[in-house]
Design a protein around this motif. Structure first.
Motif, PDB file in Angstrom:
ATOM      1  N   GLU A  74     -26.053  74.721  66.316  1.00  8.75           N
ATOM      2  CA  GLU A  74     -26.897  75.635  65.551  1.00  8.75           C
ATOM      3  C   GLU A  74     -26.789  75.332  64.071  1.00  8.75           C
ATOM      4  O   GLU A  74     -25.736  74.890  63.595  1.00  8.75           O
ATOM      5  CB  GLU A  74     -26.472  77.097  65.784  1.00  8.75           C
ATOM      6  CG  GLU A  74     -26.583  77.553  67.226  1.00  8.75           C
ATOM      7  CD  GLU A  74     -26.141  79.009  67.394  1.00  8.75           C
ATOM      8  OE1 GLU A  74     -25.599  79.564  66.414  1.00  8.75           O
ATOM      9  OE2 GLU A  74     -26.327  79.557  68.473  1.00  8.75           O
ATOM     10  N   GLY A  75     -27.864  75.593  63.329  1.00  4.13           N
ATOM     11  CA  GLY A  75     -27.801  75.455  61.883  1.00  4.13           C
ATOM     12  C   GLY A  75     -26.972  76.582  61.281  1.00  4.13           C
ATOM     13  O   GLY A  75     -26.804  77.648  61.884  1.00  4.13           O
ATOM     14  N   VAL A 112     -30.520  69.758  61.449  1.00  5.97           N
ATOM     15  CA  VAL A 112     -30.187  71.087  61.955  1.00  5.97           C
ATOM     16  C   VAL A 112     -29.424  71.790  60.839  1.00  5.97           C
ATOM     17  O   VAL A 112     -28.262  71.502  60.583  1.00  5.97           O
ATOM     18  CB  VAL A 112     -29.320  71.020  63.229  1.00  5.97           C
ATOM     19  CG1 VAL A 112     -29.023  72.424  63.748  1.00  5.97           C
ATOM     20  CG2 VAL A 112     -30.009  70.186  64.303  1.00  5.97           C
ATOM     21  N   LYS A 130     -21.315  76.000  68.580  1.00  4.23           N
ATOM     22  CA  LYS A 130     -20.915  77.248  69.227  1.00  4.23           C
ATOM     23  C   LYS A 130     -20.467  76.971  70.664  1.00  4.23           C
ATOM     24  O   LYS A 130     -21.072  76.166  71.368  1.00  4.23           O
ATOM     25  CB  LYS A 130     -22.080  78.238  69.266  1.00  4.23           C
ATOM     26  CG  LYS A 130     -22.763  78.484  67.934  1.00  4.23           C
ATOM     27  CD  LYS A 130     -21.879  79.266  66.988  1.00  4.23           C
ATOM     28  CE  LYS A 130     -22.646  79.615  65.713  1.00  4.23           C
ATOM     29  NZ  LYS A 130     -21.789  80.322  64.731  1.00  4.23           N
ATOM     30  N   ARG A 150     -23.483  74.722  72.076  1.00  7.20           N
ATOM     31  CA  ARG A 150     -24.818  74.768  71.473  1.00  7.20           C
ATOM     32  C   ARG A 150     -24.692  74.452  69.990  1.00  7.20           C
ATOM     33  O   ARG A 150     -23.844  75.020  69.282  1.00  7.20           O
ATOM     34  CB  ARG A 150     -25.454  76.137  71.659  1.00  7.20           C
ATOM     35  CG  ARG A 150     -26.865  76.233  71.101  1.00  7.20           C
ATOM     36  CD  ARG A 150     -27.523  77.575  71.445  1.00  7.20           C
ATOM     37  NE  ARG A 150     -26.767  78.677  70.930  1.00  7.20           N
ATOM     38  CZ  ARG A 150     -26.263  79.664  71.671  1.00  7.20           C
ATOM     39  NH1 ARG A 150     -26.423  79.650  72.980  1.00  7.20           N
ATOM     40  NH2 ARG A 150     -25.584  80.657  71.131  1.00  7.20           N
ATOM     41  N   SER A 176     -26.112  79.729  59.216  1.00 10.58           N
ATOM     42  CA  SER A 176     -26.912  80.906  58.886  1.00 10.58           C
ATOM     43  C   SER A 176     -26.812  81.202  57.412  1.00 10.58           C
ATOM     44  O   SER A 176     -25.922  80.740  56.742  1.00 10.58           O
ATOM     45  CB  SER A 176     -26.408  82.099  59.693  1.00 10.58           C
ATOM     46  OG  SER A 176     -25.033  82.315  59.453  1.00 10.58           O
ATOM     47  N   HIS A 191     -32.554  63.599  62.807  1.00 14.44           N
ATOM     48  CA  HIS A 191     -32.582  64.989  63.268  1.00 14.44           C
ATOM     49  C   HIS A 191     -31.875  65.865  62.246  1.00 14.44           C
ATOM     50  O   HIS A 191     -30.774  65.534  61.805  1.00 14.44           O
ATOM     51  CB  HIS A 191     -31.892  65.112  64.634  1.00 14.44           C
ATOM     52  CG  HIS A 191     -32.523  64.259  65.693  1.00 14.44           C
ATOM     53  ND1 HIS A 191     -33.425  64.746  66.593  1.00 14.44           N
ATOM     54  CD2 HIS A 191     -32.383  62.938  65.971  1.00 14.44           C
ATOM     55  CE1 HIS A 191     -33.819  63.776  67.400  1.00 14.44           C
ATOM     56  NE2 HIS A 191     -33.201  62.669  67.036  1.00 14.44           N
ATOM     57  N   ARG A 234     -30.426  67.991  71.650  1.00 21.74           N
ATOM     58  CA  ARG A 234     -30.805  69.237  72.340  1.00 21.74           C
ATOM     59  C   ARG A 234     -30.388  70.439  71.507  1.00 21.74           C
ATOM     60  O   ARG A 234     -29.917  71.453  72.024  1.00 21.74           O
ATOM     61  CB  ARG A 234     -30.147  69.264  73.725  1.00 21.74           C
ATOM     62  CG  ARG A 234     -30.657  68.164  74.648  1.00 21.74           C
ATOM     63  CD  ARG A 234     -29.850  68.045  75.916  1.00 21.74           C
ATOM     64  NE  ARG A 234     -29.843  69.279  76.691  1.00 21.74           N
ATOM     65  CZ  ARG A 234     -29.155  69.445  77.814  1.00 21.74           C
ATOM     66  NH1 ARG A 234     -28.447  68.423  78.298  1.00 21.74           N
ATOM     67  NH2 ARG A 234     -29.182  70.586  78.464  1.00 21.74           N
ATOM     68  N   ALA A 235     -30.577  70.324  70.210  1.00 23.73           N
ATOM     69  CA  ALA A 235     -30.180  71.394  69.286  1.00 23.73           C
ATOM     70  C   ALA A 235     -30.806  72.721  69.689  1.00 23.73           C
ATOM     71  O   ALA A 235     -31.983  72.794  70.045  1.00 23.73           O
ATOM     72  CB  ALA A 235     -30.589  71.031  67.861  1.00 23.73           C
ATOM     73  N   GLY A 236     -29.979  73.761  69.678  1.00 27.51           N
ATOM     74  CA  GLY A 236     -30.445  75.090  70.054  1.00 27.51           C
ATOM     75  C   GLY A 236     -30.313  75.370  71.542  1.00 27.51           C
ATOM     76  O   GLY A 236     -30.443  76.524  71.962  1.00 27.51           O
ATOM     77  N   GLU A 237     -30.074  74.309  72.345  1.00 26.20           N
ATOM     78  CA  GLU A 237     -29.895  74.484  73.778  1.00 26.20           C
ATOM     79  C   GLU A 237     -28.409  74.393  74.131  1.00 26.20           C
ATOM     80  O   GLU A 237     -27.616  73.812  73.393  1.00 26.20           O
ATOM     81  CB  GLU A 237     -30.632  73.382  74.554  1.00 26.20           C
ATOM     82  CG  GLU A 237     -32.122  73.313  74.299  1.00 26.20           C
ATOM     83  CD  GLU A 237     -32.768  72.161  75.045  1.00 26.20           C
ATOM     84  OE1 GLU A 237     -32.155  71.666  76.017  1.00 26.20           O
ATOM     85  OE2 GLU A 237     -33.865  71.748  74.655  1.00 26.20           O
TER      86      GLU A 237
END
Length: 222
Positions: free
Chosen positions: A219-220, A131, A209, A217, A222, A129, A166-169
């Motif tokens: 997150e990659g 991210v 986060k 959560r 930015s 996976h 559950r990346a992003g969730e």
């Protein structure tokens, strides 16, 4: 990943649970077939270790009932019997693998890992996976940040695994506790915060986060 052991030999069940917990799995244990069927039907397990000779309902019937109900969780059957007929019957009812007692614990762990690799996270998805700069190989249990491999403890990896799957969730603290520890854990739920803090120290503060009042959560960058 979360495992269920259905085994009426309590000393064996406790020994297996301790060993598999040390391998990084969350493990639940029940000691009869009816409880095993109920728990396997209701719980979100990645694999079931199922003895054949059980009180209440034998392992063949438990396995057959799970398959008839559409549950595709991998099942590793255990038995004190020995013979081709028993193995064939176990596999015919829908078991994925078969191990005869007495068995080597090392062999059992290898069978468990092989079944989990075969299934793959999320029913056959790639075990790798990505991210952002983070890459997590859930089969090899290796973590990379950009080009650098990051060393994590067993529990740190298990917490990260729940987030990356559950990346992003938003993943709640309760979800992490349930899958990384087990249903019987009655310690401080803030233990999750301790491990998230450790992950942030190793992976950087921006990847995970906090969603106030809800969970975490991944997150990659930015």
């Amino acid at each position: 990943m979360r495992l269920l052991i259905v085994e009426d030999e309590k000393r064996l069940a406790v020994s297996l649970a301790k060993g598999l917990t040390a391998e990084g799995y969350a493990v639940d244990v029940v000691h009869d077939g009816i409880d095993g069927l109920h728990r396997a039907s209701e719980g979100s397990y990645d694999l079931v270790i199922l003895d054949i000779m059980l009180p209440g309902m034998n392992g063949y019937r438990v396995c057959a009932a799970l398959r008839a109900a559409g549950h595709d969780v991998p099942i590793l059957m255990l038995t004190a019997k020995d013979g081709e007929y028993d193995e064939a019957e176990g596999l015919d009812t829908g078991a994925d693998d078969y191990l005869t007692k007495p068995f080597s614990y090392v062999v059992l762990v290898a069978r468990v890992k092989a079944l989990l690799r075969r299934r793959g996270p999320s029913g056959g998805a790639s075990p790798v996976h990505e991210v952002g700069d983070l890459k997590v190989d859930t089969a090899a249990r290796r973590v990379f940040l950009a080009e650098d491999e990051i060393t994590l403890t067993t529990k740190e990896f298990s917490v990260l695994e729940q987030l990356v799957l559950r990346a992003g969730e938003v993943v709640s603290k309760a979800d992490i506790l349930e899958h990384v520890w087990d249903f019987a854990y009655d310690g401080d739920p803030n233990i999750v915060e301790v491990y998230v803090s450790a992950l942030r120290r190793k992976l950087g503060s921006t990847l995970i986060k906090t969603v106030r009042g809800a969970g975490y959560r991944l997150e990659g960058r930015s």
